[in-house]
Design a protein around this motif. Structure first.
Motif, PDB file in Angstrom:
ATOM      1  N   TRP A  37       0.855  -1.184   0.000  1.00 30.14           N
ATOM      2  CA  TRP A  37       0.000   0.000   0.000  1.00 30.14           C
ATOM      3  C   TRP A  37       0.889   1.231   0.000  1.00 30.14           C
ATOM      4  CZ3 TRP A  37      -4.815  -0.986  -1.149  1.00 30.14           C
ATOM      5  CH2 TRP A  37      -5.767   0.033  -1.048  1.00 30.14           C
ATOM      6  N   TRP A  38       0.892   1.936  -1.076  1.00 32.29           N
ATOM      7  CA  TRP A  38       1.823   3.046  -1.237  1.00 32.29           C
ATOM      8  C   TRP A  38       3.255   2.570  -0.969  1.00 32.29           C
ATOM      9  CZ3 TRP A  38       0.411   6.818  -4.096  1.00 32.29           C
ATOM     10  CH2 TRP A  38      -0.878   7.336  -4.063  1.00 32.29           C
ATOM     11  N   PHE A  39       3.601   1.440  -1.559  1.00 32.51           N
ATOM     12  CA  PHE A  39       4.975   0.911  -1.529  1.00 32.51           C
ATOM     13  C   PHE A  39       5.441   0.578  -0.119  1.00 32.51           C
ATOM     14  CE2 PHE A  39       4.420   2.497  -5.603  1.00 32.51           C
ATOM     15  CZ  PHE A  39       5.500   2.287  -6.425  1.00 32.51           C
ATOM     16  N   SER A  40       4.506   0.243   0.755  1.00 28.44           N
ATOM     17  CA  SER A  40       4.859  -0.046   2.140  1.00 28.44           C
ATOM     18  C   SER A  40       3.693  -0.788   2.785  1.00 28.44           C
ATOM     19  CB  SER A  40       5.147   1.272   2.871  1.00 28.44           C
ATOM     20  OG  SER A  40       5.564   1.037   4.189  1.00 28.44           O
ATOM     21  N   MET A  41       3.723  -0.864   4.101  1.00 31.33           N
ATOM     22  CA  MET A  41       2.590  -1.418   4.834  1.00 31.33           C
ATOM     23  C   MET A  41       1.429  -0.423   4.826  1.00 31.33           C
ATOM     24  SD  MET A  41       4.355  -2.544   8.389  1.00 31.33           S
ATOM     25  CE  MET A  41       5.441  -3.966   8.544  1.00 31.33           C
ATOM     26  N   PRO A  42       0.196  -0.913   4.900  1.00 33.96           N
ATOM     27  CA  PRO A  42      -0.908  -0.004   5.213  1.00 33.96           C
ATOM     28  C   PRO A  42      -0.645   0.654   6.572  1.00 33.96           C
ATOM     29  CG  PRO A  42      -1.733  -2.157   4.530  1.00 33.96           C
ATOM     30  CD  PRO A  42      -0.252  -2.302   4.727  1.00 33.96           C
ATOM     31  N   ASP A  94       8.638   0.669 -10.406  1.00 31.12           N
ATOM     32  CA  ASP A  94       8.507   0.679  -8.946  1.00 31.12           C
ATOM     33  C   ASP A  94       9.851   0.520  -8.239  1.00 31.12           C
ATOM     34  OD1 ASP A  94       5.809   0.834  -9.381  1.00 31.12           O
ATOM     35  OD2 ASP A  94       5.378  -1.241  -8.851  1.00 31.12           O
ATOM     36  N   GLY A  95      10.845  -0.009  -8.950  1.00 27.88           N
ATOM     37  CA  GLY A  95      12.123  -0.346  -8.323  1.00 27.88           C
ATOM     38  C   GLY A  95      12.084  -1.776  -7.801  1.00 27.88           C
ATOM     39  N   HIS A  99      14.510  -3.874  -2.612  1.00 29.87           N
ATOM     40  CA  HIS A  99      14.853  -2.527  -2.144  1.00 29.87           C
ATOM     41  C   HIS A  99      13.679  -1.892  -1.418  1.00 29.87           C
ATOM     42  CE1 HIS A  99      18.614  -1.375  -4.628  1.00 29.87           C
ATOM     43  NE2 HIS A  99      18.649  -2.624  -4.246  1.00 29.87           N
ATOM     44  N   PRO A 103      13.424  -1.297   4.092  1.00 34.34           N
ATOM     45  CA  PRO A 103      13.117  -0.595   5.348  1.00 34.34           C
ATOM     46  C   PRO A 103      12.373  -1.484   6.350  1.00 34.34           C
ATOM     47  CG  PRO A 103      12.638   0.823   3.468  1.00 34.34           C
ATOM     48  CD  PRO A 103      12.924  -0.557   2.916  1.00 34.34           C
ATOM     49  N   SER A 218      -0.458   0.676  -9.365  1.00 39.78           N
ATOM     50  CA  SER A 218       0.111   0.608  -8.025  1.00 39.78           C
ATOM     51  C   SER A 218      -0.864   1.047  -6.959  1.00 39.78           C
ATOM     52  CB  SER A 218       1.359   1.487  -7.934  1.00 39.78           C
ATOM     53  OG  SER A 218       2.445   0.855  -8.543  1.00 39.78           O
ATOM     54  N   SER A 219      -0.525   0.707  -5.772  1.00 36.72           N
ATOM     55  CA  SER A 219      -1.189   1.091  -4.516  1.00 36.72           C
ATOM     56  C   SER A 219      -2.649   0.703  -4.458  1.00 36.72           C
ATOM     57  CB  SER A 219      -1.038   2.572  -4.230  1.00 36.72           C
ATOM     58  OG  SER A 219      -2.144   3.294  -4.662  1.00 36.72           O
TER      59      SER A 219
ATOM     60  N   LYS B  46       1.452   8.169   7.568  1.00 36.88           N
ATOM     61  CA  LYS B  46       1.143   7.195   6.511  1.00 36.88           C
ATOM     62  C   LYS B  46      -0.370   7.067   6.349  1.00 36.88           C
ATOM     63  CE  LYS B  46       2.143   3.848   3.538  1.00 36.88           C
ATOM     64  NZ  LYS B  46       0.943   3.057   3.441  1.00 36.88           N
ATOM     65  N   ASP B  50      -2.596   7.401   3.073  1.00 36.79           N
ATOM     66  CA  ASP B  50      -3.527   6.349   2.651  1.00 36.79           C
ATOM     67  C   ASP B  50      -4.930   6.904   2.404  1.00 36.79           C
ATOM     68  OD1 ASP B  50      -1.404   4.648   3.033  1.00 36.79           O
ATOM     69  OD2 ASP B  50      -2.324   3.463   4.630  1.00 36.79           O
ATOM     70  N   TRP B 102      13.062   6.063  -1.182  1.00 35.00           N
ATOM     71  CA  TRP B 102      12.529   5.786  -2.525  1.00 35.00           C
ATOM     72  C   TRP B 102      11.046   5.393  -2.514  1.00 35.00           C
ATOM     73  CZ3 TRP B 102      13.358   6.047  -7.683  1.00 35.00           C
ATOM     74  CH2 TRP B 102      12.713   5.127  -8.523  1.00 35.00           C
ATOM     75  N   TYR B 111       4.566   9.440  -7.917  1.00 35.78           N
ATOM     76  CA  TYR B 111       3.422   8.666  -8.422  1.00 35.78           C
ATOM     77  C   TYR B 111       2.187   9.538  -8.622  1.00 35.78           C
ATOM     78  CZ  TYR B 111       0.096   4.770  -8.719  1.00 35.78           C
ATOM     79  OH  TYR B 111      -0.865   3.879  -9.127  1.00 35.78           O
TER      80      TYR B 111
END
Lengths: 219, 219
Positions: A37-42, A94-95, A99, A103, A218-219, B46, B50, B102, B111
């Protein structure tokens, strides 16, 4: 952090956090299942991390990474995505997925002492066929049955770092993310070595699960 | 996402989110000021991302990255950390700061269409001297006065990607994070080029602000 530490040592942590900490203390394997979710955890799951893996419970001064409080436990990320695996490759928009997860893998899980297992990704489950979704489930079952046999992700041990917490000259970066300007190894070689290690597992991962790409979102 | 889109198009987004979206719609520059928390944003921020940067408001099908809804606006991360800058270097135990950011820089800000400015980091403000903290404030003031003159971070335009959203053969990755196995350029060269661009700005950043390191603690 100081407030967390104080609450932990004076037993004034709120009950709902204490109950979650008890679950972590009990578990020998924690699987974090979430949609990217947005390139990370919710945020809700990030909030769980922020509150539950508190200083005093999950780590403390001088006790982090290989001496973190959660040492001896294993953790694994299990993801669903909104886009295809091709987007999460080194030259994808997205990379590289490894990577993007660094985090979390390094900064949350390894930091608190977890042994970090290779992540599992189900790509675009809402967009693929029912047959593909069933295959994901089978692959996930296979993965879970192999957990004891799969090597975990590699993080450099403390002895590889100097007093500035940087890799010493001559240490070859093997995390797949770091690279060491003081060694002769380039990042690309480091990343390729890592990808080779992952693909040898011969289980579906972000590195090996190269199914037909689609133009997802994405997301 | 579909629920967000529906809410946006049928104007059933809750009032508090609408008010935040109005602020974003009004702003031409958004600065995200936050403490690095578990190698990312605190969960509360975050959660703002979201909920506020929702599908339909900040992006939509076919309108993301350089055609994202927030195109024309600028965004900048301004961070405080719990550890020294040395830990956020390529061979640091935290990994390169640009890699850690990133997911936010590329995955949230670029994005949705933002022009992304070079981040500002105040390293360990609770641990350094009062004099150092005052220097951070001066550096931050200097940075803000230079915003119009500083080149933004680079993200590859759509034309650099093929139909699988991967960099085309021969395209040299210049984002500082991606690398292109189909080009002759290694990741390290790509990253070094990026670092050189940043250092030429001659303002305090994660790349140039190499003050005396200390043994700090993360998160």
């Amino acid at each position: 952090m100081m407030e967390q530490n104080h609450a932990q040592t004076t037993v004034t942590v709120c009950t709902e956090v204490v109950l979650e900490q008890a679950k972590v203390a009990w578990a020998d394997l924690v699987i974090f299942q979430f949609p990217m979710w947005w390139f990370s955890m919710p945020a809700l799951l990030k909030g769980w991390v922020d509150r539950v893996l508190s200083r005093g419970f999950a780590y403390s001064s001088g006790r982090k990474y290989e001496t973190g409080h959660l040492k001896g436990k294993r953790a694994m990320l299990s993801l669903t995505t909104g886009t295809a695996s091709t987007l999460y490759s080194p030259n994808g928009i997205d990379g590289d997925l490894h990577h993007i997860l660094w985090p979390i893998h390094n900064g949350i899980l390894a930091y608190t002492g977890f042994t970090v297992l290779t992540p599992f990704a189900a790509w675009m489950p809402t967009q693929v066929t029912r047959q593909q979704r069933e295959q994901y489930l089978q692959e996930y079952a296979d993965r879970l049955s192999l957990l004891d046999d799969l090597p975990p992700l590699f993080f450099h041990p403390r002895q590889d770092y100097d007093e500035h917490q940087q890799l010493k000259p001559g240490v070859l970066a093997r995390s797949g993310v770091q690279w060491n300007p003081r060694s002769l190894q380039t990042f690309e070689v480091s990343a390729s070595t890592f990808a080779g290690q992952v693909s040898r597992l011969e289980v579906p991962t972000f590195a090996t699960n190269k199914r037909k790409p689609a133009n997802g979102e994405s997301s």
